[in-house]
Design a protein around this motif. Sequence first.
Motif, short mmCIF file in Angstrom:
data_model
loop_
_atom_site.label_atom_id
_atom_site.label_comp_id
_atom_site.label_asym_id
_atom_site.label_seq_id
_atom_site.Cartn_x
_atom_site.Cartn_y
_atom_site.Cartn_z
N THR A 180 0.83 -1.20 0.00
CA THR A 180 0.00 0.00 0.00
C THR A 180 0.87 1.26 0.00
OG1 THR A 180 -1.76 -1.17 1.13
CG2 THR A 180 -1.80 1.23 1.27
N LYS A 181 1.90 1.25 0.83
CA LYS A 181 2.80 2.42 0.91
C LYS A 181 3.36 2.76 -0.46
CE LYS A 181 4.72 2.38 5.50
NZ LYS A 181 5.62 1.43 6.16
N THR A 182 3.84 1.73 -1.15
CA THR A 182 4.44 1.96 -2.47
C THR A 182 3.41 2.50 -3.44
OG1 THR A 182 5.62 -0.07 -1.96
CG2 THR A 182 5.97 0.87 -4.15
N ILE A 183 2.22 1.87 -3.46
CA ILE A 183 1.18 2.30 -4.40
C ILE A 183 0.81 3.76 -4.17
CG2 ILE A 183 -1.25 1.96 -5.06
CD1 ILE A 183 0.17 -0.36 -6.06
N PHE A 184 0.75 4.16 -2.91
CA PHE A 184 0.29 5.52 -2.62
C PHE A 184 1.40 6.57 -2.71
CE2 PHE A 184 -3.47 3.41 -1.26
CZ PHE A 184 -4.47 4.36 -1.38
N THR A 185 2.65 6.16 -2.54
CA THR A 185 3.71 7.17 -2.60
C THR A 185 4.43 7.20 -3.94
OG1 THR A 185 5.18 5.60 -1.52
CG2 THR A 185 4.14 7.27 -0.12
N SER A 186 4.71 6.01 -4.48
CA SER A 186 5.42 6.04 -5.76
C SER A 186 4.90 4.96 -6.70
CB SER A 186 6.93 5.86 -5.53
OG SER A 186 7.13 4.72 -4.72
N PRO A 187 3.65 5.15 -7.17
CA PRO A 187 3.10 4.15 -8.10
C PRO A 187 3.91 4.14 -9.39
CG PRO A 187 1.71 6.10 -8.02
CD PRO A 187 2.74 6.28 -6.96
N SER A 188 4.00 2.98 -10.01
CA SER A 188 4.83 2.90 -11.21
C SER A 188 4.01 3.17 -12.46
CB SER A 188 5.49 1.52 -11.28
OG SER A 188 4.52 0.54 -11.17
N ASN A 189 2.67 3.11 -12.34
CA ASN A 189 1.85 3.32 -13.53
C ASN A 189 1.19 4.69 -13.49
OD1 ASN A 189 -0.67 3.18 -15.21
ND2 ASN A 189 0.24 1.18 -15.69
N ASP A 190 1.13 5.37 -14.63
CA ASP A 190 0.55 6.72 -14.70
C ASP A 190 -0.91 6.73 -14.28
OD1 ASP A 190 2.86 7.80 -15.42
OD2 ASP A 190 2.40 7.97 -17.57
N ARG A 191 -1.67 5.69 -14.74
CA ARG A 191 -3.10 5.67 -14.43
C ARG A 191 -3.33 5.53 -12.92
NH1 ARG A 191 -5.19 1.55 -19.00
NH2 ARG A 191 -3.10 0.75 -18.57
N THR A 192 -2.51 4.74 -12.26
CA THR A 192 -2.60 4.62 -10.81
C THR A 192 -2.34 5.98 -10.18
OG1 THR A 192 -1.53 2.49 -11.13
CG2 THR A 192 -1.92 3.19 -8.87
N GLN A 193 -1.27 6.59 -10.61
CA GLN A 193 -0.89 7.92 -10.12
C GLN A 193 -2.06 8.91 -10.26
OE1 GLN A 193 2.45 9.16 -9.27
NE2 GLN A 193 1.48 11.11 -8.80
N ASN A 194 -2.65 8.93 -11.48
CA ASN A 194 -3.74 9.86 -11.75
C ASN A 194 -4.96 9.59 -10.89
OD1 ASN A 194 -2.24 11.17 -13.63
ND2 ASN A 194 -3.15 10.12 -15.40
N TYR A 195 -5.28 8.29 -10.70
CA TYR A 195 -6.46 7.95 -9.91
C TYR A 195 -6.26 8.32 -8.45
CZ TYR A 195 -10.30 5.34 -7.89
OH TYR A 195 -11.43 4.99 -7.20
N ILE A 196 -5.09 7.99 -7.92
CA ILE A 196 -4.82 8.23 -6.51
C ILE A 196 -4.78 9.71 -6.19
CG2 ILE A 196 -2.98 8.05 -4.79
CD1 ILE A 196 -2.51 5.22 -5.93
N THR A 197 -4.29 10.49 -7.12
CA THR A 197 -4.22 11.93 -6.86
C THR A 197 -5.53 12.62 -7.22
OG1 THR A 197 -3.21 12.17 -9.02
CG2 THR A 197 -1.73 12.14 -7.11
N GLY A 198 -6.52 11.84 -7.62
CA GLY A 198 -7.85 12.40 -7.83
C GLY A 198 -8.03 13.08 -9.17
N ARG A 199 -7.20 12.74 -10.16
CA ARG A 199 -7.35 13.40 -11.45
C ARG A 199 -8.48 12.77 -12.28
NH1 ARG A 199 -1.33 14.13 -12.99
NH2 ARG A 199 -1.06 14.59 -10.79
N PHE A 200 -8.88 11.55 -11.94
CA PHE A 200 -10.10 10.98 -12.53
C PHE A 200 -10.67 9.95 -11.57
CE2 PHE A 200 -7.23 7.61 -13.55
CZ PHE A 200 -8.01 6.49 -13.71
N GLY A 201 -11.90 9.49 -11.85
CA GLY A 201 -12.44 8.40 -11.02
C GLY A 201 -13.52 8.86 -10.11
#
Lengths: 254, 285
Positions: free
Chosen positions: A233-254
């Motif tokens: 979880t830490k990795t996914i939330f701090t340094s996701p490797s995929n752009d779509r994950t990054q965008n979703y987590i930061t609230g850019r879509f979804g």
Amino acid sequence: MAKNNIKLEAKNLNAYYGDFKALKDITISMEEKAVTAFIGPSGCGKSTFLRTLNRMNDYIDGFRTEGDILLDGKDIYDKNIRVDELRKEVGMVFQKPNPFPKTIFENVVYGLKIQGIKNKAHLEEAAEKSLRQTALWEEVKDKMHKSALALSGGQQQRLCIARALAISPSVILMDEPTSALDPISTAKIEELIYELKNDYTIVIVTHNMQQAGRVSDNTAFFYMGELIEFGKTKTIFTSPSNDRTQNYITGRFG
Amino acid sequence: MTNSDKNRLKDKAFQVFGIFCTLIGLVVLAVFLIDILIKGLGRIDWEFLTSLPSRRAARAGILTAWAGTLWILVLTTIIAFPLGVSAGVYLEEYARKNRLSNFLEINISNLAGVPSIIYGLLGMEIFVRQMGLGGSLLSGALTLSLLILPIIIVTTREAIKAVPGSIRDGSYALGASKWQTVWNQVLPASFGGILTGIILALSRAVGEAAPLIVIGALAYVPFIPSSPLDEFTVLPIQIFNWTSRPQEAFLINAAAAIIMLLFITFLLNGIAVYLRNKQQKKIKW
């Protein structure tokens, strides 16, 4: 990531509703006695996937799967697996609290009663034990034989968790268990999840990113039926490797 | 007159027309009821209820008729209740939604609209002749069961449909089989609705004369039936018989019998309403 044993595993899983392919080639393994969170936008397949883990989709016309889901190394879609036995092992808690329109006691012992257990002392003992586990005992011990529908939403949801624990499963699936609850009830459920993972393997679907961050050890991000990214979880939330994950987590879509 | 005046006038006019339409049905029913009550109420006494039929109007009673009606009620319930509820449960919970189940559904709805005399003819052929049951209570109850089965099936399905899917999910998730879920959750939660449907169906069966006349129920039965294979009469047939006689005294007998039949029907409907209200109070989803 091999801190613990693998409890549940999906290998190249595809799932269909009629012609619609809802899950595409999912391969994922879930650790024993840890919390795995599924996140992703609505319709991404995370709930469908959760419901394949205890075969709750069996009764939906036109639903079918390809690939394997292994519980302790055994395929749960195998012909020799009895689905009622599977669900004793893999419990489930739903989005909206769904207590039966019966007494609190009858709710908790329902799973035991349908297994044919009739001994009253045994049932009462089991009911108290699971209600204590969900920190509900003190609140309901004087009204065990009153309707469960009179409880508050948060209490109802904890009752549903107690009901699932009463048949001693090893895995508990939770489908957005707090989405219908207020913040205080939500906090209580999250606290409960944190305690339960000492004894149970928990898989939780959530729309609430902060919740995934708070309660889970591992997080899987689903998008359009695909598993995009899975890891700590830490990795996914701090340094996701995929752009779509990054965008979703930061609230850019979804 | 302005446009808005016109609109208001139209509105008013329709209201008056609507009240008139509503009253027509009620007034006719009220006139009928009052007429029956005036004619028949004085005739009802203990002797009338406990006397056998007779050629002389003053000595005739409705003992055999209401005893027959009661027999028919009980037998029809015993036959139609398990059949109708089981069929409803099967169609709603077990049957896969495909062409066959669609076809069955449409035809069950159609059957509910078939005239009762057709069921009488069917009953005569199958139960009276083929099965050799004769014009017995059993033939009558079987025929009426066929008549009300579609109603029971449809209302059972409606009642079962009203049980939320989340209850079934909860039961399945705890390892319950389909049957355990139906028996422990779905049926108890929908029982009030099912019972209401059955009682309304029975109150329809109680009022039927045509199909029973076709299968050979008699107006003159000088004994109380003691087994399902006995011949019988029922209130509607007794009423039909009395109203077709020329003597005034028999018409008064008919009015009194009608009051008894209405009493039974209203009683059944009252029980149905009571059960429905009780059920609604008990379960709030």
